[in-house]
Write a protein that holds these residues in place. Structure first.
Motif, short mmCIF file in Angstrom:
data_model
loop_
_atom_site.label_atom_id
_atom_site.label_comp_id
_atom_site.label_asym_id
_atom_site.label_seq_id
_atom_site.Cartn_x
_atom_site.Cartn_y
_atom_site.Cartn_z
N VAL A 175 0.84 -1.20 0.00
CA VAL A 175 0.00 0.00 0.00
C VAL A 175 0.88 1.25 0.00
O VAL A 175 0.62 2.21 -0.74
CB VAL A 175 -0.95 -0.01 1.22
N ILE A 176 1.94 1.24 0.80
CA ILE A 176 2.86 2.37 0.83
C ILE A 176 3.57 2.53 -0.52
O ILE A 176 3.78 3.65 -1.01
CB ILE A 176 3.88 2.21 1.97
N ARG A 177 3.95 1.41 -1.13
CA ARG A 177 4.64 1.49 -2.42
C ARG A 177 3.72 2.10 -3.48
O ARG A 177 4.17 2.88 -4.34
CB ARG A 177 5.10 0.10 -2.84
N CYS A 178 2.43 1.75 -3.42
CA CYS A 178 1.48 2.36 -4.35
C CYS A 178 1.30 3.85 -4.04
O CYS A 178 1.13 4.66 -4.97
CB CYS A 178 0.14 1.64 -4.27
N TRP A 179 1.36 4.19 -2.78
CA TRP A 179 1.27 5.60 -2.39
C TRP A 179 2.47 6.38 -2.93
O TRP A 179 2.35 7.52 -3.38
CB TRP A 179 1.21 5.69 -0.88
N ILE A 180 3.65 5.75 -2.88
CA ILE A 180 4.87 6.41 -3.34
C ILE A 180 4.84 6.65 -4.84
O ILE A 180 5.41 7.64 -5.34
CB ILE A 180 6.10 5.57 -2.93
N LYS A 181 4.16 5.79 -5.60
CA LYS A 181 4.05 6.01 -7.05
C LYS A 181 3.33 7.32 -7.34
O LYS A 181 3.59 7.98 -8.35
CB LYS A 181 3.32 4.84 -7.71
N LYS A 182 2.41 7.72 -6.44
CA LYS A 182 1.71 8.99 -6.60
C LYS A 182 2.47 10.14 -5.92
O LYS A 182 2.26 11.31 -6.26
CB LYS A 182 0.31 8.90 -6.02
N ASN A 183 3.35 9.79 -4.98
CA ASN A 183 4.11 10.78 -4.21
C ASN A 183 5.55 10.33 -4.16
O ASN A 183 6.00 9.76 -3.15
CB ASN A 183 3.53 10.93 -2.80
N PRO A 184 6.30 10.53 -5.25
CA PRO A 184 7.65 9.96 -5.39
C PRO A 184 8.61 10.40 -4.28
O PRO A 184 8.49 11.47 -3.70
CB PRO A 184 8.11 10.48 -6.76
N VAL A 185 9.56 9.50 -4.02
CA VAL A 185 10.61 9.73 -3.03
C VAL A 185 11.84 10.25 -3.75
O VAL A 185 12.18 9.81 -4.86
CB VAL A 185 10.94 8.43 -2.28
#
Length: 575
Positions: A491-501
Motif C-alpha cells: 500500500v505504501i509502495r502504491c502511495w509512493i508512485k503517486k508521491n515519489p521519493v
C-alpha cells in the motif's frame, strides 16, 4: 482542642487534608501512604468493570437457578402423574434454604393450600484488595458497586492500616455494634462492609486459596510490578472470578532496556518498537496465563488497557484441563525488524482436530509448531531481526463485555469524574481487532523515507483490499489490521508512485532502498471506504489525562512514618 473546618459536611482536623472522589472522602496527612489524584481514571474504570462483571455473574447464576427450579418442577409434576400423593405444604412462616449455586432462597408463603414458592436473592460477592494504601479504592468499591458483600482491604504498613481504618470509619463502612435479641447477651459486632487487614499480601491470598475460602475478585495495584503477587492471586480467585492487575514498570515492560528484568518478572522479553505498550499488555497476560496454568486454570481477558504510565488488565479465571492445554496455542514469540518494525509471529503450539469416521467424535491433539517463520534477516528490508516473547497472542478484550461496560457508562456517566475519557478509550477497545500490534502512518512512512499518507487513506486502501482495520487504544493515530506486512508495505509502495521519493536523499546502504526496490503485488485503491471512519473516530478520545498538579506522575514510594519500610513491590502507589 484542635480547630477543624467542614468541607462537604466532613470534618477536617488540623494537620490533615480532605480528598473527595465521587461519593467517597478520605483524610490524608503528610506521612500517609501516597495517593495519586490522576489515578481517578484507573479507579473509575475499575468500578465500572467490576460492577458489570458482578451483574454478568449474578445473571448467569440466576439463569442456572432458573433451570434448576424448572427441573425440580418437572420432577414434581412427573411424580404426581405417577400417583404420588404430593400433599401440599401448609405453613405461614418464611424460611430460607440454600440453592445449588450457593445463594440463599427465601421461601415466601402463598395461600395455605399451595406449596411455598422459592425466590432467589442476588448473589453478593467478596472482593480482596491486596495493596490498599489509603483505602480509597476499597471504599469506592463498597459504596458504588451494589452487589458487593464486603471488601477485604489489606496493607503491610501499620501507618497505612491506621489511615485506612480512619477513612473507612469516616465513610461509615467500619465495624458497628448491634444490640442482641437477648438483653443479657453482649451486643453483636458487625465487621462492616470494608474489613481492614494488616499483613503480607501474598500470605493473605495464600490463606484464601482453598476452594471454600476463595474470594470472587482480587485487585492488585502495586507500586511497580505485580509479579510477586500473581502466583497467590490466581489461586485465591473463585472459578469465574475476576482478577484486576496494574503494573507501572513500563521502563521494563515497554522497552528493551532491561530484558533480563522483564524475563525474570514476566517470563518473556519485551520489544523496542512503537507498539511496545501493547507488547507490555501481552507480557502481563502471558505471566497471568502461565501462573494460572500451573494449577489447572486459565484466563479469559475481558479488558486490557495501556494507560499513561501503567497497564491495567481485567481477566476472568476459570478451571478446566482442556482450556488450560489450549493456553500454549495462545502464546507466541515474535521476530521484530530493527528498521521497518515488521513483526512475524511464531506460535508455540497448535491444536489438531481428528474426527472419527464412524462415531463422529472429535479428538484434539496438541502439537508443537513448525518454525522458524522467517530467516535471520527481515524478508521486507533485510535488516536484523530481534526476538521478543513469549507473550500472549490471543485477544486483549472481550468486545461483548466492553460493550456492556459502555452501556453502564451511558446510564451512569454522572457518577464518574472521568466519564468522557472512559467512553473514548472503551469505544476504541471495543472495536480493536484481535490481531497483535499496531502501526502509525508516520513511522511506516519513515521506513520508506516518503511523505506520510493520511490515516483514512491507509485504512481505505487496506479495507478495499479485503482486510479488516481498527484503531488501537494504546496509541493515538494508530491502525491495527489483519493484513500481512507485505500487503501493508505494498500500500505504501502504491502511495509512493503517486508521491515519489527523492532517492538522492537515501543512503546507498539504507534499508529503505531495499523496501523501495520491490514492486507492489497489488494495486492499492485509496478511494474512501465507508468503514474507514469507525465509531471511535467520531468519539473524542481523551487519552491523556490533564495534569491535576505539578509532578503528578508515578512518584516515589511512600515511607511509613513509624519506620516500617516495605520491601520493593509491596507498596501501593495508586491506593
Amino acid at each position: 482542642m484542635a480547630a477543624s473546618t467542614s468541607v462537604n459536611k466532613v470534618e477536617t482536623p488540623d494537620g490533615f487534608r480532605l480528598h473527595t472522589e465521587n461519593t467517597s472522602h478520605i483524610l490524608l496527612s503528610a506521612n500517609d501512604a501516597f495517593l495519586n489524584p490522576v489515578q481517578e481514571f484507573n479507579r473509575d474504570i475499575s468500578v465500572a468493570c467490576i460492577r458489570t462483571w458482578s451483574e454478568d455473574l449474578n445473571r448467569s447464576k440466576e439463569e442456572k437457578w432458573g433451570k434448576t427450579q424448572g427441573k425440580r418442577a418437572a420432577r414434581v409434576a412427573n411424580k404426581k402423574q405417577k400417583g404420588d400423593d404430593g400433599q401440599p405444604i401448609t405453613t405461614t412462616s418464611t424460611t430460607s434454604i440454600k440453592g445449588d449455586s450457593g445463594e440463599h432462597l427465601a421461601m415466601q408463603p402463598q395461600e395455605s393450600d399451595q406449596k411455598l414458592e422459592p425466590t432467589r436473592r442476588p448473589y453478593k460477592f467478596v472482593l480482596l484488595e491486596a495493596l490498599s494504601a489509603t483505602g480509597l479504592r476499597s471504599i469506592r468499591y463498597a459504596k458504588e458497586i451494589p452487589l458487593v458483600k464486603y471488601v477485604i482491604a489489606n496493607d503491610l504498613s501499620d501507618a497505612a492500616v491506621t489511615t485506612m481504618r480512619r477513612n473507612v470509619e469516616l465513610n461509615g463502612l467500619g465495624p458497628t455494634e448491634e444490640p442482641s435479641a437477648d438483653p443479657s447477651a453482649p451486643p453483636r459486632v458487625d465487621p462492616g462492609k470494608v474489613r481492614v487487614n494488616e499483613g503480607d499480601a501474598c500470605t493473605l491470598m495464600y490463606n484464601h486459596r482453598e476452594e471454600k475460602k476463595r474470594v470472587d475478585v482480587v485487585d492488585l495495584d502495586p507500586y511497580g510490578t505485580a509479579a510477586p503477587f500473581i502466583d497467590a492471586a490466581v489461586q485465591c480467585v473463585n472459578d469465574g472470578g475476576l482478577l484486576c492487575v496494574t503494573c507501572t514498570d513500563l521502563a521494563v515492560l515497554a522497552t528493551t532496556n532491561y530484558p533480563e528484568k522483564c524475563y525474570s518478572n514476566y517470563g518473556g522479553v519485551s520489544v523496542k518498537a512503537e507498539y511496545g505498550h501493547e507488547a507490555a499488555l501481552r507480557l502481563v497476560l502471558h505471566s497471568l496465563s502461565t501462573s494460572a496454568a500451573r494449577y489447572g486454570r486459565y484466563i479469559e481477558p475481558l479488558l486490557s488497557l495501556s494507560i499513561d504510565f501503567y497497564v491495567r488488565v481485567f481477566v476472568r479465571v476459570h478451571s478446566g484441563a482442556f482450556e488450560t492445554k489450549k493456553a500454549v496455542t495462545k502464546t507466541a514469540n515474535y521476530y521484530i525488524c530493527s528498521h521497518c518494525q515488521s513483526w512475524y509471529e511464531q506460535p508455540l503450539g497448535r491444536v489438531v482436530e481428528n474426527i472419527h469416521e464412524r462415531s463422529g467424535q472429535v479428538n484434539y491433539l496438541f502439537k508443537t509448531q513448525a518454525g522458524p517463520t522467517v530467516s535471520e534477516k527481515c524478508p521486507e528490508c533485510e535488516s536484523t531481526l530481534h526476538i521478543a516473547g513469549p507473550m500472549w497472542s490471543g485477544p486483549l478484550h472481550d468486545s461483548g463485555f466492553v460493550g456492556r461496560v459502555l452501556e453502564h457508562l451511558e446510564q451512569d456517566k454522572d457518577h464518574y469524574g472521568t466519564a468522557v475519557r472512559m467512553k473514548g478509550m472503551l469505544t476504541v477497545a471495543k472495536e480493536e481487532t484481535a490481531t497483535p500490534f499496531y502501526f502509525t502512518p508516520s513511522k511506516l512512512a519513515s521506513a520508506f523515507h516518503c511523505c506520510t499518507p493520511s490515516l483514512n487513506d491507509l485504512a481505505s486502501a487496506l479495507l478495499n483490499a479485503g482486510h479488516k482495520v481498527s484503531r488501537s487504544h494504546a496509541c493515538p493515530g494508530s491502525l491495527k489490521t489483519t493484513a500481512p506486512q507485505r500487503d501493508i508495505h505494498d500500500v505504501i509502495r502504491c502511495w509512493i508512485k503517486k508521491n515519489p521519493v527523492k532517492m538522492e536523499n537515501i543512503g546507498a546502504r539504507s534499508p529503505a532502498r531495499t523496501l523501495l526496490a520491490k514492486e507492489p503485488r497489488l494495486q492499492a485503491d485509496f478511494k474512501r471506504h465507508p468503514d474507514s471512519v469507525t465509531a471511535s473516530s467520531e468519539v473524542k478520545l481523551v487519552r491523556y489525562q490533564q495534569n491535576p498538579t505539578s509532578h503528578w506522575g508515578p512518584g516515589t514510594k511512600a515511607v511509613a512514618g513509624t519506620g516500617n519500610k516495605r520491601k520493593r513491590g509491596e507498596e501501593s502507589a495508586q491506593s
